[in-house]
Structure formats: C-alpha cells, structure tokens
Design a protein around this motif. Structure first.
Motif, mmCIF file in Angstrom:
data_model
loop_
_atom_site.group_PDB
_atom_site.id
_atom_site.type_symbol
_atom_site.label_atom_id
_atom_site.label_comp_id
_atom_site.label_asym_id
_atom_site.label_seq_id
_atom_site.Cartn_x
_atom_site.Cartn_y
_atom_site.Cartn_z
ATOM 1 N N HIS A 185 0.830 -1.209 0.000
ATOM 2 C CA HIS A 185 0.000 0.000 0.000
ATOM 3 C C HIS A 185 0.864 1.257 0.000
ATOM 4 O O HIS A 185 0.606 2.202 -0.764
ATOM 5 N N ILE A 186 1.872 1.292 0.844
ATOM 6 C CA ILE A 186 2.710 2.475 0.985
ATOM 7 C C ILE A 186 3.399 2.831 -0.340
ATOM 8 O O ILE A 186 3.546 4.006 -0.675
ATOM 9 N N THR A 187 3.796 1.815 -1.093
ATOM 10 C CA THR A 187 4.573 2.039 -2.321
ATOM 11 C C THR A 187 3.755 1.848 -3.593
ATOM 12 O O THR A 187 4.327 1.821 -4.687
ATOM 13 N N ASP A 304 -3.960 9.474 3.179
ATOM 14 C CA ASP A 304 -3.880 8.391 2.185
ATOM 15 C C ASP A 304 -4.349 7.074 2.807
ATOM 16 O O ASP A 304 -3.930 6.003 2.393
ATOM 17 N N ILE A 305 -5.203 7.171 3.827
ATOM 18 C CA ILE A 305 -5.741 6.076 4.641
ATOM 19 C C ILE A 305 -4.665 5.478 5.554
ATOM 20 O O ILE A 305 -4.912 5.158 6.703
ATOM 21 N N TYR A 306 -3.431 5.355 5.035
ATOM 22 C CA TYR A 306 -2.297 5.045 5.908
ATOM 23 C C TYR A 306 -1.011 5.413 5.188
ATOM 24 O O TYR A 306 -0.863 5.155 3.990
ATOM 25 N N ASN A 307 -0.081 6.025 5.917
ATOM 26 C CA ASN A 307 1.211 6.383 5.342
ATOM 27 C C ASN A 307 2.268 6.389 6.428
ATOM 28 O O ASN A 307 1.964 6.343 7.619
ATOM 29 N N GLY A 308 3.517 6.457 6.012
ATOM 30 C CA GLY A 308 4.623 6.584 6.947
ATOM 31 C C GLY A 308 5.224 5.255 7.349
ATOM 32 O O GLY A 308 4.943 4.212 6.759
ATOM 33 N N PHE A 380 -7.147 -3.073 8.131
ATOM 34 C CA PHE A 380 -7.157 -2.562 6.766
ATOM 35 C C PHE A 380 -7.790 -3.578 5.821
ATOM 36 O O PHE A 380 -7.521 -4.778 5.921
ATOM 37 N N TYR A 381 -8.602 -3.074 4.900
ATOM 38 C CA TYR A 381 -9.214 -3.882 3.849
ATOM 39 C C TYR A 381 -8.597 -3.404 2.537
ATOM 40 O O TYR A 381 -8.935 -2.337 2.026
ATOM 41 N N ILE A 382 -7.671 -4.204 1.997
ATOM 42 C CA ILE A 382 -6.791 -3.779 0.912
ATOM 43 C C ILE A 382 -7.233 -4.414 -0.401
ATOM 44 O O ILE A 382 -7.237 -5.637 -0.556
ATOM 45 N N ASP A 383 -7.598 -3.582 -1.351
ATOM 46 C CA ASP A 383 -8.063 -4.035 -2.659
ATOM 47 C C ASP A 383 -7.001 -4.895 -3.328
ATOM 48 O O ASP A 383 -5.851 -4.479 -3.479
ATOM 49 N N SER A 388 -4.473 -0.739 -2.691
ATOM 50 C CA SER A 388 -4.959 0.432 -1.972
ATOM 51 C C SER A 388 -5.818 -0.009 -0.795
ATOM 52 O O SER A 388 -6.676 -0.892 -0.942
ATOM 53 N N ILE A 389 -5.609 0.611 0.361
ATOM 54 C CA ILE A 389 -6.515 0.387 1.478
ATOM 55 C C ILE A 389 -7.820 1.094 1.143
ATOM 56 O O ILE A 389 -7.868 2.312 1.038
ATOM 57 N N ALA A 390 -8.873 0.324 0.967
ATOM 58 C CA ALA A 390 -10.165 0.893 0.602
ATOM 59 C C ALA A 390 -10.962 1.311 1.835
ATOM 60 O O ALA A 390 -11.672 2.313 1.816
ATOM 61 N N VAL A 391 -10.850 0.527 2.906
ATOM 62 C CA VAL A 391 -11.551 0.809 4.163
ATOM 63 C C VAL A 391 -10.597 0.513 5.304
ATOM 64 O O VAL A 391 -9.839 -0.462 5.267
#
Length: 469
Positions: A185-187, A304-308, A380-383, A388-391
């Motif tokens: 997700h981050i990248t 961005d729903i989650y970052n860092g 996290f619910y990741i497509d 991408s984390i959608a939810v």
C-alpha cells in the motif's frame, strides 16, 4: 536497474555476490522473495499486481486488463473525468434495515456506520467492474520486485524494490504477509508526478463546513523511470502544498521528503508560516500528530488512509474476503456535483457514492508494546487489484471501534492509475467527519501531464517562494 541475472539465489544462502551486482550494497540475512516459477503466476493465474485474474463465478468478474482508455468525452489533462459507465444503476442498496442480509460482505466499521446513522447511511451496490490498471513498465518492475524485494529491520525497511509493487505474492507466513501488504500500500502506483488543487473539509454534526483549499504537487521518486534503485537515495516521494483559502490560512505551506526506509532516515518536513514569513522544521509531522485543517479528525498517518513508517504496529494477515468497497466513484468526483450536494450531516450523500464487491486482503495491526499511538488497533481492507486500502477500521486504547476511513477509488484512465478520488475519515463518537481531496468545485482534477520538476525543486527555499505568492 535489472537484477534478473541474480534471481535464482536460494532462500538461506548468502547474497554477497548478488549485492555486489546490485551496486555494492550489503545487508546481512536478506533472502530471495519468491521463486521464478512462483513469479510466473503474475503472467497467468494472477494479475500483474498479484490479484486473482479469475472471478468468483457470480458477481466478481475476471480481470481483463482494466480500464486503460478514456471515454471519447475526455479531451485534455486535468479535465474532470466523464463517467465511463453512465448507464449503470444500483443492483441493490444496503441499509441499516437489511444490513444483516449482507453482513458477510461488510466491514465492522461499515456495520457501525449503519448503527450510528440508521436512517441516512446507505451503500448503493453496483455491478463490479475490475477497472484497475497501470502501465506495462510498472507491471514489469512488479515482476522483478517479486524476485528481489526484501524486508529488513523486523519489516520496517524495504530493500531492492523499485517502481512497482514490492510483494505481489504474499508470504505464507501470516505475520510476514501482513507487513508485506502494508508496504504494498505504501509504495503502490499513484503516478510519477501530479499537480492538484483540492479542498478538504471538516463536516460538523449539523452538516456545516468551511472548505480549506490547497494546491499540491507530489513527485513519486520511487517511480522515476530515469533512476535506478541506488539513485532513489532512500526517498519515496516529495510533497509540497500551499494553502489558498480561507484567507486566514492562505500562504501557509508544507514540504515533506518521505524516506522509503524510515529505520534509516526519519521523515523530513518543513512548514512555512505566512504571517511570520519563516520556514521551520516540522519534526513531529508523523504518526498520530493531529492535522490542523482536519479539526482533529485526521492524524498524520491517516492521510492516504495510511502512510509513513509501519514500525509502531505488529501486522498480521487475517484472511481474504469479498467486501463491498467504494469503487469507480466518478459521479462523486464530478464537477456537476457541488460540495453542498455531496456533504451531509454524518456522512457523504449516498446518492453520489458507488460500492462494488471486490476481494480484499484483511490486515490487522496491533500496537507494539512500548509504542504509543491513539489507535490500539487498525484493520485494513486492501483491494487485491491495486493494493490500496479501501476501508480502515481504527480502535481506541480500550479496544473500541472509534473511527472508520474510506477511500472512494476510481481509475484515472488517462495514465492509467487506480487511486482514490476522495478520502473520508469518520469519527463515530463525535458524529463528525473529514473529507480530503475534493475537486468538484475546482477548475481541474489531478493533472498528470507534466514531467517531474526534479529533486532540486522540492526544497525549503521553494517552500518559502511558493508560500509568498
């Protein structure tokens, strides 16, 4: 940088020779990610990003390449996106009254949204269209990353990955798979360089709001095709934003240099205060630092729903599920809808939202012993098609569900890239929410058409200059 000549290194063997080929870097105890035969699945049973190509035989279709061409109505970069599916109608609508019927396909946060707003929150569910797409060179790099990408420092550092998803095929180990999915997700692919003017709003319990308009530029250094792994210099992206409105905030600016591995280098951030005309370091712009424009509804790592850095949580892959997530939200981001049309007390106007059933990776992060954060747990619910984390469901220190974040995904078919068109952060207790990335009343959407300005552009001096304009 092509490491295809060293992809047959066995698990558990020394990578000294490999690392010499890779430019002299040395990191002990790093091993090959997946075998060549496993990686070949990205060309057959899996999508180039690692999702399942096949459908479920019912309401999730096969992936057939995604949406890579704009409709004829799309004329120029930055234009608000015409809906490629204008005739689609909801198949059904999930409400508080019938949510039990669809419980297996809802997140805990979505269920709580129905309980919190039983009369108004709705989820119109449409035909699933697997529109996710990326350029071929991103697919090619993702294949290479599957063979070479590694984690170090307990999963806090990413090695030998460049310009693609690092781990399109997750480990069989649930804990390792969890942190791999978070790094994906981050990248993930979000373009190389973008320019955007957008508004963010904190919507109060009574529905009142005041937009804050920000001009943004982002260069995703990790996806610079003119660089090699060594030349990334441990930088994931540059971010520069300047506040345009309201007048009391206009001229303020923020600059971020985001490291790829924050175990090696901390995030560097600077802020420009228009009133003082001074640039100052902002060393605390990370983790659970509140974002001022969000009125306490978004923390730094919620963006961005989650970052860092992922270092404060233990991550674990729970399972893979079929969930109704926001997808293909062209009507929501249309310039034919005003902010007053979209924003309602408690949540977005359901008439403008679109949900589809997609397969998602469910990843749980629990706060490590000795670490601090306002969230004790994040789910996290990741497509599967985009990473991408959608939810995201976020829990307080008592283990109670507190906040729910949703990314309203769509495909920017001119590039192509599948990313959020709008992010929404709900506080279930305060019954307030924050929306980021609204462009409905702006003259343009994201503009991907210009080349990156280069490393020397994203400097504190440029921050001062931009803030004064």
């Amino acid at each position: 940088m092509d490491l295809s000549g060293v992809i047959r290194v066995k698990r558990g063997s020394s990578l000294l020779a490999t690392l010499c080929v890779a430019g002299g870097m040395f990191v002990s105890q790093a091993y090959a990610s997946v075998s060549v035969s496993e990686a070949e699945q990205l060309k057959s049973v899996l999508t180039p990003m690692g999702g399942q190509r096949e459908g479920n035989g019912r309401d999730i279709p096969p992936w057939r390449g995604g949406l890579t061409l704009p409709p004829v109505e799309y004329k120029e970069p930055g234009q608000h996106h015409p809906d490629p599916f204008p005739d689609d109608q909801p198949l059904f609508t999930v409400t508080a009254q019938n949510m039990n019927q669809y419980s297996n396909n809802l997140t805990e946060g979505q269920k709580e949204m129905f309980r919190t707003y039983p009369d108004t929150f709705k989820m119109p569910v449409y035909q699933t269209r697997r529109t996710a797409a990326a350029p071929e060179w991103v697919y090619e790099n993702t294949y290479k990353n599957a063979l070479r990408a590694e984690l170090a420092d307990g999963g806090d550092s990413l090695l030998y990955s460049y310009a693609g998803i690092p781990f399109p095929i997750l480990s069989d180990n649930k804990n390792q798979a969890g942190i791999q999915a978070v790094w994906n997700h981050i990248t993930r692919w979000r373009g190389t360089y973008l320019q955007l003017q957008a508004s963010e709003v904190a919507v109060h319990k009574d529905g009142k709001f005041t937009p804050t308009t920000v001009e943004q530029q982002v260069e995703f250094n990790y996806y610079r095709q003119d660089k090699t792994i060594e030349e990334l210099d441990n930088l994931l992206f540059y971010y520069l934003s300047v506040t345009k409105a309201p007048a009391r905030l206009a001229g303020g600016a923020v600059l971020v240099h985001e490291p790829l591995n924050q175990a090696n280098d901390a995030r560097q951030a600077w802020g420009y205060n228009a009133g003082q005309r001074r640039v100052r370091r902002a060393p605390n712009l990370a983790y659970d630092t509140p974002i001022a424009a969000a009125d306490g509804l978004r923390y730094a790592d919620d963006t961005d729903i989650y970052n860092g850095s992922p270092d404060r949580y233990n991550w674990k892959l729970i399972d893979k599920r079929e969930i109704y997530i926001p997808y293909n939200n062209y009507r929501l981001t249309s310039n034919e809808a005003s902010y007053n049309d979209i924003l309602r007390p408690g949540h977005l106007n359901p008439e403008y939202t679109r949900y589809e059933k997609h397969r998602v990776w469910v990843v749980e992060g629990t706060l490590k012993d000795g670490m601090r954060h306002v969230y004790s747990k994040r789910v996290f619910y990741i497509d599967e098609d985009t990473w991408s984390i959608a939810v995201a469901d976020q829990y307080d220190m008592n283990g109670q569900l507190w906040r729910v974040s949703m990314a309203y995904i769509k495909t920017y078919y001119e590039l192509p890239v599948t990313w959020t068109g709008m992010d929404v952060f709900h506080d279930l207790r305060d019954r307030r929410y924050h929306v980021q990335g609204m462009t409905n009343e702006e003259p343009e959407e994201i503009d991907y058409s210009n080349p990156p300005p280069g490393d020397r552009y994203f400097t504190p001096a440029e921050l001062r200059r931009r803030g004064r304009r």
